[in-house]
Design an enzyme around this catalytic site. Structure first.
Site, PDB file in Angstrom:
ATOM      1  N   ASP A  30       0.830  -1.149  -0.057  1.00 27.51           N
ATOM      2  CA  ASP A  30       0.007  -0.013  -0.077  1.00 27.51           C
ATOM      3  C   ASP A  30       0.918   1.124   0.067  1.00 27.51           C
ATOM      4  O   ASP A  30       2.152   1.249   0.218  1.00 27.51           O
ATOM      5  CB  ASP A  30      -0.979   0.109   1.239  1.00 27.51           C
ATOM      6  CG  ASP A  30      -0.423  -0.106   2.559  1.00 27.51           C
ATOM      7  OD1 ASP A  30       0.698  -0.861   2.694  1.00 27.51           O
ATOM      8  OD2 ASP A  30      -0.608   0.725   3.348  1.00 27.51           O
TER       9      ASP A  30
ATOM     10  N   GLU B 179      -0.019  -1.421   5.608  1.00 23.48           N
ATOM     11  CA  GLU B 179       1.284  -1.062   6.484  1.00 23.48           C
ATOM     12  C   GLU B 179       0.971   0.442   6.927  1.00 23.48           C
ATOM     13  O   GLU B 179       1.197   0.756   7.934  1.00 23.48           O
ATOM     14  CB  GLU B 179       2.619  -1.065   5.863  1.00 23.48           C
ATOM     15  CG  GLU B 179       3.803  -0.914   6.807  1.00 23.48           C
ATOM     16  CD  GLU B 179       4.047   0.516   6.701  1.00 23.48           C
ATOM     17  OE1 GLU B 179       5.176   0.804   7.634  1.00 23.48           O
ATOM     18  OE2 GLU B 179       3.756   1.217   6.116  1.00 23.48           O
TER      19      GLU B 179
END
Length: 486
Positions: free
Chosen positions: A78, A145
């Site tokens: 991400d 994350e």
């Protein structure tokens, strides 16, 4: 204009171009994950998606390297979705518009996603290569994350066989990271009461913008302005004098990004409008002078709006303003053990006005548990005094430095051999996932490296092209030097 896929090293930049083309903000990584899985299976690689959505991709050793210790290259899928106010961009649908600007790669009006897209691209480029020497290889790509470390929290024992982990999420070439801060989210709820407005009052929206923002760990020591705190300071100084009646306070968008913009809606007596404009001009000049080096371009913009149907009750408004103004923010303490590194910090990241409360989302970071506990205590005491409530969630551990780490020594010596100088061994005040990996894999030897990335978590994010090549050379040389299994 130079195309990204023509930069060195081409395999890495070609992958980064693909990554930019597929939207992948936190919690919306599936399209990119599916693309990577399809590619890997097409290459004949083993692909596993675990229970939370992490990807584990395996590649056999190159001939003659079969006896080496297994290494896992790790990155997160991400990216942080941040854009300038005037940029039209849907992070769930639109590609990142990356471009070359001299020595840097940047994005047009948005975050670039070099955090951690470059690291992910390097791991995928190694997987796709036929001529890079390496032992048995695993690639771990975690989800979410940036918004909660969901992937790292969810990684279970038994998925990885590796003895060594190379995290690719560091952001300064020439530095080797062997430790990181832990953290915890704090959500403060300030209860609201409402009352009918004075219909003769005038209504306005005041927007604070123009500051740099950035990563709430990596950039927290730079002394940049926090839009939420600055606007709270304005209210503390002028709300009584101008008889302001608050309607709304909104600021920031991510708990781990220093807020760049915030705004308030309010009413005030018509006879105080000129005083409001004077206060805005004075406050803007004062803050610009204070932040002349760190953040000189703060801008306050006033616009008339339609009259609201209600305003905050006086006691609720005063409690909110006092709490926000008194709330600590920024560096709490610098480390005594690691020079120049922040030990403990707090970021007042997101403020939103709901029907029954104003919600304030903060992120506490610390290299030591006691530092994190102390800031939690400070916030508990503050909310008690203000008649507010607070909840802590998502706590994650730091990554304790290990000076005897064999892989750190390999990376250090390899860097010295290539560049004829010693790298700096560092601890980072940011939430690398390594601390969480230590729980299911307590004996795994870990290190973190990466290229030079500036201003992550903001639209000013950029990655230095030359250092991407240096990072790539170091990574390949380290893979070749991994020792044989005991």
């Amino acid at each position: 204009m130079t195309a990204l896929n023509q930069l060195y090293p081409q395999p890495l930049w070609q992958w980064f171009e693909q990554i930019c083309a597929i939207p992948h903000p936190s919690k919306h990584e599936q399209a990119l994950s599916s693309h990577i899985q399809q590619w890997a299976k097409g290459k004949g690689l083993s692909v596993v998606e675990d229970k939370v959505g992490n990807l584990i991709i395996r590649k056999p050793a190159t001939p003659g390297m079969e006896d080496r210790k297994i290494v896992v290259l790790q990155a997160h899928i991400d990216m942080v979705p941040q854009k300038n106010a005037d940029k039209v961009h849907d992070f769930e649908k639109d590609p990142i518009e990356a471009y070359v600007d001299g020595e840097w790669v940047k994005a047009k009006g948005t975050t670039l996603g070099s955090d951690n897209g470059i690291g992910m691209a390097s791991a995928l480029a190694v997987l796709g290569s036929d001529d890079i020497k390496h032992g048995p290889l695993e690639v771990l790509l975690t989800i979410d994350e940036e918004a909660g470390m969901t992937g790292a929290f969810g990684l279970e024992a038994g998925y990885l066989d590796a003895e060594i982990l190379i995290n690719t999420d560091s952001e300064q070439e020439g530095e080797i990271y062997m430790g990181c801060a832990g953290g915890v989210d704090a959500q403060i709820s300030v209860p609201l009461s409402w009352q009918a407005p004075e219909l003769s009052n005038q209504s306005f929206k005041l927007t604070l913008s123009g500051i740099k923002g950035g990563h709430s760990g990596v950039n927290i020591h730079l002394g940049r302005g926090n839009a939420n705190k600055l606007l709270a300071r304005f209210l503390f100084k002028y709300s009584d004098e101008l008889a302001l009646e608050l309607v709304d306070f909104t600021g920031g968008s991510l708990r781990n990004a220093i807020p760049r913009e915030a705004n308030i809606s309010f009413m005030l007596p018509a006879e105080n409008v000129d005083g409001l404009k004077t206060a805005i001009s004075t406050f803007q000049a004062v803050v610009r002078e204070e932040l002349a080096i760190a953040d000189p371009s703060m801008l306050l913009t006033l616009e008339a709006i339609d009259a609201p149907s209600k305003v905050m009750g006086e006691d609720a408004q005063n409690s909110l303003i006092d709490l926000l103004h008194a709330c600590p923010n920024g560096v709490i303490r610098m480390s005594d053990e690691v020079a120049g590194v922040t030990e403990t910090s707090l970021n007042v990241g997101v403020i939103s006005t709901e029907q029954e409360s104003v919600e304030i989302l903060c992120l506490i970071r610390s290299l030591i548990d006691s530092g994190r506990d102390e800031v939690q205590g400070m916030l508990n005491a503050l909310t008690n005094l203000a008649g507010a409530s607070i909840e802590f969630s998502g706590a994650y551990p730091g990554w304790k430095p290990d000076n005897s780490s064999p892989v750190m020594a390999i990376v250090r010596d390899t860097y010295n051999d290539i560049y004829k100088k010693d790298p700096t061994i560092m601890v980072i005040h940011a939430g690398l996932e390594c601390g969480l990996f230590k729980e299911p894999y307590p004996t795994m030897d870990m290190v973190s490296i990466g290229p030079t990335i500036r201003y992550p978590h903001s639209p000013d994010e950029m990655v230095n092209i030359e250092t991407v090549g240096q990072y790539w050379q170091l990574l390949l040389a380290v893979l070749e030097r991994i020792p044989a299994k005991a």
